[in-house]
Design a protein around this motif. Sequence first.
Motif, PDB file in Angstrom:
ATOM      1  N   LEU A 139       0.822  -1.204   0.000  1.00 16.80           N
ATOM      2  CA  LEU A 139       0.000   0.000   0.000  1.00 16.80           C
ATOM      3  C   LEU A 139       0.860   1.259   0.000  1.00 16.80           C
ATOM      4  O   LEU A 139       0.528   2.251  -0.659  1.00 16.80           O
ATOM      5  N   SER A 140       1.942   1.218   0.754  1.00 20.17           N
ATOM      6  CA  SER A 140       2.837   2.375   0.797  1.00 20.17           C
ATOM      7  C   SER A 140       3.411   2.671  -0.585  1.00 20.17           C
ATOM      8  O   SER A 140       3.485   3.830  -1.000  1.00 20.17           O
ATOM      9  N   ARG A 141       3.781   1.612  -1.300  1.00 20.80           N
ATOM     10  CA  ARG A 141       4.305   1.801  -2.658  1.00 20.80           C
ATOM     11  C   ARG A 141       3.246   2.365  -3.599  1.00 20.80           C
ATOM     12  O   ARG A 141       3.559   3.064  -4.564  1.00 20.80           O
ATOM     13  N   GLN A 142       1.976   2.073  -3.314  1.00 25.30           N
ATOM     14  CA  GLN A 142       0.893   2.560  -4.170  1.00 25.30           C
ATOM     15  C   GLN A 142       0.467   3.985  -3.832  1.00 25.30           C
ATOM     16  O   GLN A 142      -0.360   4.572  -4.530  1.00 25.30           O
ATOM     17  N   GLY A 143       1.011   4.534  -2.737  1.00 24.48           N
ATOM     18  CA  GLY A 143       0.734   5.931  -2.423  1.00 24.48           C
ATOM     19  C   GLY A 143      -0.035   6.183  -1.148  1.00 24.48           C
ATOM     20  O   GLY A 143      -0.343   7.340  -0.822  1.00 24.48           O
ATOM     21  N   ALA A 144      -0.368   5.141  -0.386  1.00 24.74           N
ATOM     22  CA  ALA A 144      -1.083   5.335   0.876  1.00 24.74           C
ATOM     23  C   ALA A 144      -0.174   6.023   1.892  1.00 24.74           C
ATOM     24  O   ALA A 144       0.997   5.655   2.036  1.00 24.74           O
ATOM     25  N   ASP A 145      -0.714   7.027   2.619  1.00 28.69           N
ATOM     26  CA  ASP A 145       0.124   7.769   3.565  1.00 28.69           C
ATOM     27  C   ASP A 145       0.112   7.088   4.937  1.00 28.69           C
ATOM     28  O   ASP A 145      -0.658   6.154   5.197  1.00 28.69           O
ATOM     29  N   ARG A 146       0.971   7.580   5.828  1.00 26.69           N
ATOM     30  CA  ARG A 146       1.130   6.955   7.142  1.00 26.69           C
ATOM     31  C   ARG A 146      -0.139   6.993   7.993  1.00 26.69           C
ATOM     32  O   ARG A 146      -0.471   5.999   8.642  1.00 26.69           O
ATOM     33  N   PRO A 147      -0.893   8.115   8.056  1.00 26.60           N
ATOM     34  CA  PRO A 147      -2.125   8.103   8.847  1.00 26.60           C
ATOM     35  C   PRO A 147      -3.113   7.021   8.390  1.00 26.60           C
ATOM     36  O   PRO A 147      -3.741   6.361   9.220  1.00 26.60           O
ATOM     37  N   LEU A 148      -3.228   6.852   7.076  1.00 23.93           N
ATOM     38  CA  LEU A 148      -4.136   5.828   6.553  1.00 23.93           C
ATOM     39  C   LEU A 148      -3.645   4.441   6.937  1.00 23.93           C
ATOM     40  O   LEU A 148      -4.426   3.580   7.369  1.00 23.93           O
ATOM     41  N   LEU A 149      -2.350   4.201   6.795  1.00 25.39           N
ATOM     42  CA  LEU A 149      -1.788   2.902   7.163  1.00 25.39           C
ATOM     43  C   LEU A 149      -1.954   2.636   8.650  1.00 25.39           C
ATOM     44  O   LEU A 149      -2.201   1.496   9.070  1.00 25.39           O
ATOM     45  N   GLY A 150      -1.843   3.692   9.463  1.00 25.79           N
ATOM     46  CA  GLY A 150      -2.028   3.522  10.898  1.00 25.79           C
ATOM     47  C   GLY A 150      -3.445   3.108  11.254  1.00 25.79           C
ATOM     48  O   GLY A 150      -3.662   2.261  12.131  1.00 25.79           O
ATOM     49  N   VAL A 151      -4.424   3.678  10.573  1.00 24.25           N
ATOM     50  CA  VAL A 151      -5.827   3.320  10.802  1.00 24.25           C
ATOM     51  C   VAL A 151      -6.060   1.860  10.443  1.00 24.25           C
ATOM     52  O   VAL A 151      -6.728   1.114  11.176  1.00 24.25           O
ATOM     53  N   LEU A 152      -5.502   1.427   9.333  1.00 23.72           N
ATOM     54  CA  LEU A 152      -5.647   0.035   8.909  1.00 23.72           C
ATOM     55  C   LEU A 152      -4.989  -0.904   9.918  1.00 23.72           C
ATOM     56  O   LEU A 152      -5.538  -1.955  10.262  1.00 23.72           O
TER      57      LEU A 152
END
Length: 366
Positions: A45-58
Amino acid sequence: MRLSFLEPLYTEPGPFASVYLDTSRDVEHPDRAIAQRWHRLREKLSRQGADRPLLGVLEEAVGADAEVPGMHGQAIFAANGSLVLDGELPSPPARDSARYGTLPEAMPLINQHLPEIPYLALVVHYGGLPTAETHGWVKVEAESGTWPASAVTPGERLHRRVPVATWHHSAARLGHLLDAWARRTHADALVVAGDQWAGNVLVRRLPHAVRDKVIRVGGPTPTDTGRALLEPQLGSVFRGRMAAHDQDLVNIFIGRRALGGPAAEGLAAAVAALQRGQVAALLLNHPPDASLRLWTGPHPTQLALTEEELLSCGVRAPREEPADEALVRALVATAAELVVVPEDVLGLDGGVGALLRYADRPGTPA
């Protein structure tokens, strides 16, 4: 199949992160296994452009279903730094996946809800001497559900324990309660297991409407597994069947097609009807192929087979998206249903048909 459970997905404008993850607990060190799977998806997801806040929620949502026993999975969706939907999967996904895109990837979640058959499951236990019907007790466990999703999200549960001496009288009262429950939940079937004698007493006292829906099954009948009541038997009963509601929609489509009523067939005709909010139910022989794409605009009903069509309608900068994602968004936004019907039951032109809310007037452009 009604898609109202997906409405939270479209409360945010996107882009969306869609995660499908095996969160089964029947392995050694399940938390470690889930963390390793998530780590791989997080990097993707990070490589696809997802930012850290979004990744943290997931990450906070991953594995939060630890109380669900056995094999299962999670479908997790987030957008704009917020969790949008966290759905339980009755079976682990065929493969863990993560996608960050304009639209949520909802079709794998839908596939795990199909055929979405409402039912009541009933286990009748008799405790007493085999030859004595005046001593001991009868215990009844009943549960509502919608198969197969109810395997991990069971419904309302009922418990009854009565003296066997009063069972004939109690069974009549319980029968009326079950009849009302089946009507309220629109149950297609009442799946009954357990003791033969006590079960027969109850079945004979059911009102005719629900008695006609009884399916007797055998096999083990544990009642405290944390999973759906009679889960192993439900698979053998319902696999390969359609929900009665969906079958009714198919029958209506067949009748309308024969008589030239308000129905459409083929992808182009179905898309045109979705643009007008005209579709009551979309019929598919199978989910769209992963390579099939549609052009979309910011509004759910802005979808078309070509970019030129949307540009001519004034849509600025249309985007090409997977067809299943565009179709599901349009269906949810217009409160339309989805029916997946086997080709041997109803063959559709291009595998696509639509029941329409109204007929086009003569001369209306497609």
